[in-house]
Scaffold this active site. Structure first.
Site, PDB file in Angstrom:
ATOM      1  N   GLY A  84       0.777  -1.018   0.060  1.00  0.00           N
ATOM      2  CA  GLY A  84      -0.047  -0.038  -0.013  1.00  0.00           C
ATOM      3  C   GLY A  84       0.775   1.018   0.016  1.00  0.00           C
ATOM      4  N   SER A  85       1.932   1.106   0.839  1.00  0.00           N
ATOM      5  CA  SER A  85       2.974   2.513   0.745  1.00  0.00           C
ATOM      6  C   SER A  85       3.335   2.521  -0.811  1.00  0.00           C
ATOM      7  CB  SER A  85       4.070   1.864   1.673  1.00  0.00           C
ATOM      8  OG  SER A  85       3.662   1.866   3.030  1.00  0.00           O
ATOM      9  N   ASP A 192      -7.402   1.497   4.737  1.00  0.00           N
ATOM     10  CA  ASP A 192      -8.156   1.192   5.577  1.00  0.00           C
ATOM     11  C   ASP A 192      -9.546   0.996   5.596  1.00  0.00           C
ATOM     12  OD1 ASP A 192      -5.770   1.327   7.073  1.00  0.00           O
ATOM     13  OD2 ASP A 192      -6.198   2.843   8.434  1.00  0.00           O
ATOM     14  N   SER A 213      -4.124  -0.976   0.415  1.00  0.00           N
ATOM     15  CA  SER A 213      -3.025  -2.119   0.922  1.00  0.00           C
ATOM     16  C   SER A 213      -3.751  -3.541   1.311  1.00  0.00           C
ATOM     17  CB  SER A 213      -2.746  -1.519   2.231  1.00  0.00           C
ATOM     18  OG  SER A 213      -1.666  -2.262   3.026  1.00  0.00           O
ATOM     19  N   HIS A 218      -5.028  -5.645   6.897  1.00  0.00           N
ATOM     20  CA  HIS A 218      -6.018  -4.692   6.174  1.00  0.00           C
ATOM     21  C   HIS A 218      -7.323  -5.701   5.894  1.00  0.00           C
ATOM     22  CE1 HIS A 218      -4.260  -1.196   6.135  1.00  0.00           C
ATOM     23  NE2 HIS A 218      -3.028  -1.544   5.833  1.00  0.00           N
ATOM     24  N   ASN A 286      10.436  -0.627  -9.783  1.00  0.00           N
ATOM     25  CA  ASN A 286       9.761  -1.941 -10.095  1.00  0.00           C
ATOM     26  C   ASN A 286       9.115  -2.270  -8.823  1.00  0.00           C
ATOM     27  OD1 ASN A 286       8.782  -4.411 -10.710  1.00  0.00           O
ATOM     28  ND2 ASN A 286      10.929  -5.309 -10.524  1.00  0.00           N
TER      29      ASN A 286
END
Length: 434
Positions: A84-85, A192, A213, A218, A286
């Protein structure tokens, strides 16, 4: 060969059944986590089947998941990432593309966000040489408001990037309209909140881009993983390029010459006909996922609505049981929303006869895991002591959250007996303090 595979997968199912922990819940001894993956035998089989077929890179399962996930949101495109980051990084970086011409974000431009949250909503702003503009949140919903966003808009503001806090939607329809009125991009950090709705519409469908995420905490998990979704095909193409090394080519790995011009283009100052598969139009990365992750994600996606129902049930049980307890501010859904809750958040009031620390210590001693409201006030962390940002207003509530707020779990592996124990543990503590 097919029979052997079938036999192996049957054994995997039996293995899962044999390994499933059917131990009874023991109050005070069984750990009750704040979050975690809820995995069944179909999930284990999906992973093993992908491994048997040696699908170790992004491939058929990844494409299938992207299509199904986009369909879930009724959007045109979804692109898997490795977290998710990374999804947040890819989404914001895509908006800096020169291909957007005068609309692109440039170094020094401002992006409005909240100070009370997780750093990976803010870090992509800084990574791209942009300036975060921090606004405060409301206690109870733990989201910011359209009024706060409107007051923060300045001459260099170009985008808004905020998260739906703990599954509780911010007033996203109004903020999306505000973004449109001021020619701002809107990125929804939906990590979230998968399955949450605002005014009857899924969160993640209001902004120009939205992120998700699939970390085990999650709503559905791939172990690691994330996704960027959008209804805008131009932005989707930029997201894909940034995620895939920054390349200009849109062929999938193993495909060639879908454009029929692979050796007949003139791009940059490269020689005419330079292999399009090795032409780069962005400074990219990547950040792809793998088919092993996607296979698990496909299995989990089958249960996303079930998971949401259990999260809502658990949250509602806690809300009803704890209502009216002295010294505790209860969480509130944003008006017009139906959250698929990530956690149950509590704030100890300043005049309470106990402290947040005392309550948290009590819960932890009873094997009930707690979590702080992520980073609290991010401007108070050492990571941001030397970066450029603007604070649009006093972060009064954000500081209260930093000092006095925490949350406990509602994730699907917690059953009604466990949730009742969590509620009773809090009730007994508060009553003893009074």
């Amino acid at each position: 060969m097919g029979d052997k595979k079938h036999d192996i997968l049957d054994l995997v199912r039996k293995y899962h059944q044999d390994r499933t922990d059917d131990a009874e819940f023991t109050p005070g001894a069984t750990p009750l986590l704040a979050s975690g993956a809820t995995l069944n035998e179909d999930d284990r089989v999906a992973l093993v089947e992908a491994a048997l077929e040696m699908r170790i890179a992004a491939g058929a399962s990844s494409l299938q998941f992207e299509r199904r996930f986009a369909r879930f949101f009724k959007l045109r495109k979804a692109h898997l990432t490795n977290s998710g980051s990374s999804a947040n990084l890819v989404a914001l970086t895509a908006l800096t593309s020169p291909q957007l011409e005068e609309y692109r974000l440039r170094p020094g431009d401002e992006v409005i966000t909240v100070a009370a949250g997780f750093p990976t909503t803010v870090n992509p702003i800084l990574n791209n040489g942009l300036v975060p503009v921090f606004v405060d949140v409301e206690l109870g919903t733990y989201n910011t408001t359209p009024e706060r966003i409107a007051a923060a808009i300045g001459p260099r503001t170009r985008a808004i990037m905020i998260a739906h806090s703990l599954g509780n939607p911010f007033a996203v329809e109004e903020i999306a309209q505000l973004a449109q009125d001021h020619d701002l991009f809107l990125i929804e950090d939906n990590c979230d909140a998968v399955g949450s709705t605002y005014r009857g519409k899924l969160t993640g469908t209001f902004g120009d881009l939205a992120t998700t995420s699939f970390y085990p905490a999650h709503h559905i998990t791939m172990g690691e993983g994330g996704c960027v979704v959008t209804d805008n095909l131009v932005l989707a193409r930029l997201v894909e390029s940034v995620r895939d090394w920054g390349r200009d080519c849109w062929c999938e790995p193993g495909q060639d010459n879908k454009c029929m011009k692979r050796f007949d283009m003139q791009l940059g100052s490269l020689p005419h006909g330079y292999d399009h598969k090795y032409v780069f139009s962005h400074v990219g990365y990547n950040l792809k996922s793998t088919d092993l992750q996607a296979a698990l994600g496909l299995s989990q996606l089958e249960r996303v609505e079930e998971f949401g129902r259990i999260r809502r049930r658990n949250w509602q049980h806690l809300r009803e049981a704890l209502d009216g307890l002295p010294g505790l501010r209860m969480p509130e859904p944003t008006p017009g929303s139906d959250p698929s809750w990530f956690g149950f958040v509590l704030t100890v009031e300043p005049d309470a006869r106990y402290t947040r620390k005392a309550l948290v210590d009590h819960l932890e001693s009873r094997r009930i895991s707690t979590r702080r409201f992520f980073g609290g006030n991010l401007t108070r962390h050492p990571a941001y002591s030397d970066v450029t940002y603007r604070i649009a207003e006093p972060l009064t509530n954000t500081d209260i959250v930093t000092e006095n707020t925490f949350w406990i779990g509602v994730y699907p592996s917690l059953d009604t007996e466990m949730i009742a124990y969590m509620a009773n543990t809090i009730i007994e503590f508060v009553r003893a303090a009074h």
